[in-house]
Design an enzyme around this catalytic site. Sequence first.
Site, PDB file in Angstrom:
ATOM      1  N   GLU A   1      46.740  30.136  38.631  1.00 53.74           N
ATOM      2  CA  GLU A   1      47.472  31.392  36.730  1.00 53.74           C
ATOM      3  C   GLU A   1      48.755  30.595  36.574  1.00 53.74           C
ATOM      4  O   GLU A   1      49.539  30.636  38.336  1.00 53.74           O
ATOM      5  CB  GLU A   1      46.862  32.198  37.325  1.00 53.74           C
ATOM      6  CG  GLU A   1      47.508  33.129  36.109  1.00 53.74           C
ATOM      7  CD  GLU A   1      47.032  34.637  36.264  1.00 53.74           C
ATOM      8  OE1 GLU A   1      47.793  35.239  35.014  1.00 53.74           O
ATOM      9  OE2 GLU A   1      47.298  34.513  37.365  1.00 53.74           O
TER      10      GLU A   1
ATOM     11  N   LYS B   1      43.484  34.838  29.073  1.00 53.73           N
ATOM     12  CA  LYS B   1      43.446  35.728  29.724  1.00 53.73           C
ATOM     13  C   LYS B   1      42.822  37.246  28.890  1.00 53.73           C
ATOM     14  O   LYS B   1      43.541  37.757  27.924  1.00 53.73           O
ATOM     15  CB  LYS B   1      44.322  36.032  30.684  1.00 53.73           C
ATOM     16  CG  LYS B   1      44.216  37.449  31.700  1.00 53.73           C
ATOM     17  CD  LYS B   1      45.285  37.162  32.936  1.00 53.73           C
ATOM     18  CE  LYS B   1      45.707  38.236  34.004  1.00 53.73           C
ATOM     19  NZ  LYS B   1      47.107  38.175  34.975  1.00 53.73           N
TER      20      LYS B   1
ATOM     21  N   CYS C   1      42.352  35.329  36.677  1.00 59.08           N
ATOM     22  CA  CYS C   1      42.882  36.283  37.858  1.00 59.08           C
ATOM     23  C   CYS C   1      42.384  37.936  37.444  1.00 59.08           C
ATOM     24  O   CYS C   1      41.010  37.710  37.999  1.00 59.08           O
ATOM     25  CB  CYS C   1      44.338  36.370  37.980  1.00 59.08           C
ATOM     26  SG  CYS C   1      44.780  37.446  39.184  1.00 59.08           S
TER      27      CYS C   1
ATOM     28  N   SER D   1      47.837  35.506  42.340  1.00 56.92           N
ATOM     29  CA  SER D   1      47.416  36.842  43.135  1.00 56.92           C
ATOM     30  C   SER D   1      48.701  37.151  44.737  1.00 56.92           C
ATOM     31  O   SER D   1      48.393  36.823  45.334  1.00 56.92           O
ATOM     32  CB  SER D   1      46.009  36.875  43.953  1.00 56.92           C
ATOM     33  OG  SER D   1      45.630  38.334  44.382  1.00 56.92           O
TER      34      SER D   1
END
Length: 552
Positions: free
Chosen positions: A45, A113, A149, A175
């Site tokens: 990401e 997203k 994510c 993350s």
Amino acid sequence: MSDRFRLTLAQLNPTLGDLAGNAARAKAAWQEARFAGADMVALPEMFITGYNTQDLVRKPAFFTDAIAHIEVLAEECADGPAMGIGGPWFEDGQLFNAYYILKGGKIRSRVLKHHLPNETVFDEVRLYNSGPLGGPYSVGNTRIGTPVCEDAWHEDVSETLAETGAEFLLVPNGSPYYRGKLETRLNHMVARVVETGLPLIYLNMVGGQDDQVFDGASFVLNPGGEMAMILPPFEEELATVDLVRTPEGWRAQEGAKAHQPDAWEQDYRCMVESLRDYCRKTGFGKVLLGLSGGIDSALVATIAVDALGAENVRCVMLPSEYTSQASLEDAEIIAKALGCHYDYVPITESRAAVTNTLAPLFEGTKADITEENIQSRLRGLLLMAMSNKFGAMLLTTGNKSEVAVGYATIYGDMNGGYNPIKDLYKTRVFETCRWRNANHRPWMKGPEGEVITPRVIDKPPSAELREDQKDEDSLPPYEVLDAILTMLIDEEASVADCVAAGFERDTVKRVEHLIYISEYKRFQSAPGTRLTPRAFWLDRRYPIVNRWRDNS
């Protein structure tokens, strides 16, 4: 139709803002994937920008530049596997956290997203617009679903992708680590696999960014939640996973399952990597710190040597007349055991000069914490002078217990650019020192063996700012203090909860008071490694002016 899909996972470490450098790393990974015969290479990401960008991503010149780098990357990676890479996308006045699919010289697809995290260190609701629930994209004749994510922490995105024809799920992540995070990730991802019946590839980045460390440990799950592959934590790695079409659908073939260390090792690794990357990415090659002969500075020195090498660490003992002979000896023993440079810079004359300067103003008053803090601030002054002169970043050495209750001197021992133990309670400092003495790993640049002499670990902690001073003169025993702090800070418990757990109400109220009145210090403190989801800075944001107290 092809019965095999080869995917290269690029568990890599971007540098925030280094668009050209990140693009070059992505291209190198693509070239490796092409050599391996991959159909696609996937990067994490927001890889093109680095993560977490905070408000930088809202700057039009920045996100425009990032998008331009992705467009050039698509052109340069035309002849070979597809590439998935995270970056910003701007359209019709709206900014999105996007995942780009590059193939044949063009941007073939964008996934926007949908779920924007807005807790702990994340503030994406104010940064991005939410993308729509969408379907899968195609790479060749294979349809891939990509929850970005946070999207994979919710049911709806993965279910929509499965219902619209996705054959497996690829989840790119930024993350960051906290203690026990892998288990949390696995629980959520197993739930997605069980709900959809699809294989899931969880790809996480590695590397430090300010207080956060991305710990990698990317993994692949087959339907039913069976682990097919897991990569090492904290290390860059390119790994190839083959997915095979079977009568029951796609399945990932078994791959390597890297060892996942326990929490003590992962915390220590996190502190080492955060300092290493903070120095590398900000341009500091060397660090220095005040080595007092106490346990906190001993641990910070050890972390620094493991991160940067002994040749890049300078330890400075700045004794006053209150510094014990044991502390003098212990500091030198530790510096020699670590193999780093050691300076001896007494502050007695400097302290006398300041005391004499202030004597007319302080006449008729009693000596108190003011005079103690002068010592600490003199040390801070001298250390900052050395930092300026030698170009070495000063490290701060306060643990989370001290940071919580303000047991540190602002503009004194709080001076510095980074604090690797900022989120480590004092009781964990003791155990971490014991762990490091008993363990050595290839990623540590420091020596093996007992680098922190046991008497530093065993002696009663003291700031040594007056005769026979002990921390417990001013604070509850650390076992009690840390237990109360864990409840009040990490668990947001009430005073009544603490009392119900067996602690004296007066002690709890005193600790609560110290936490609140020290907020202004924390606001001005150096950044430091995040080890828990309630670290000071972005995880816990309290007002400085606050007269409320819990009277439960």
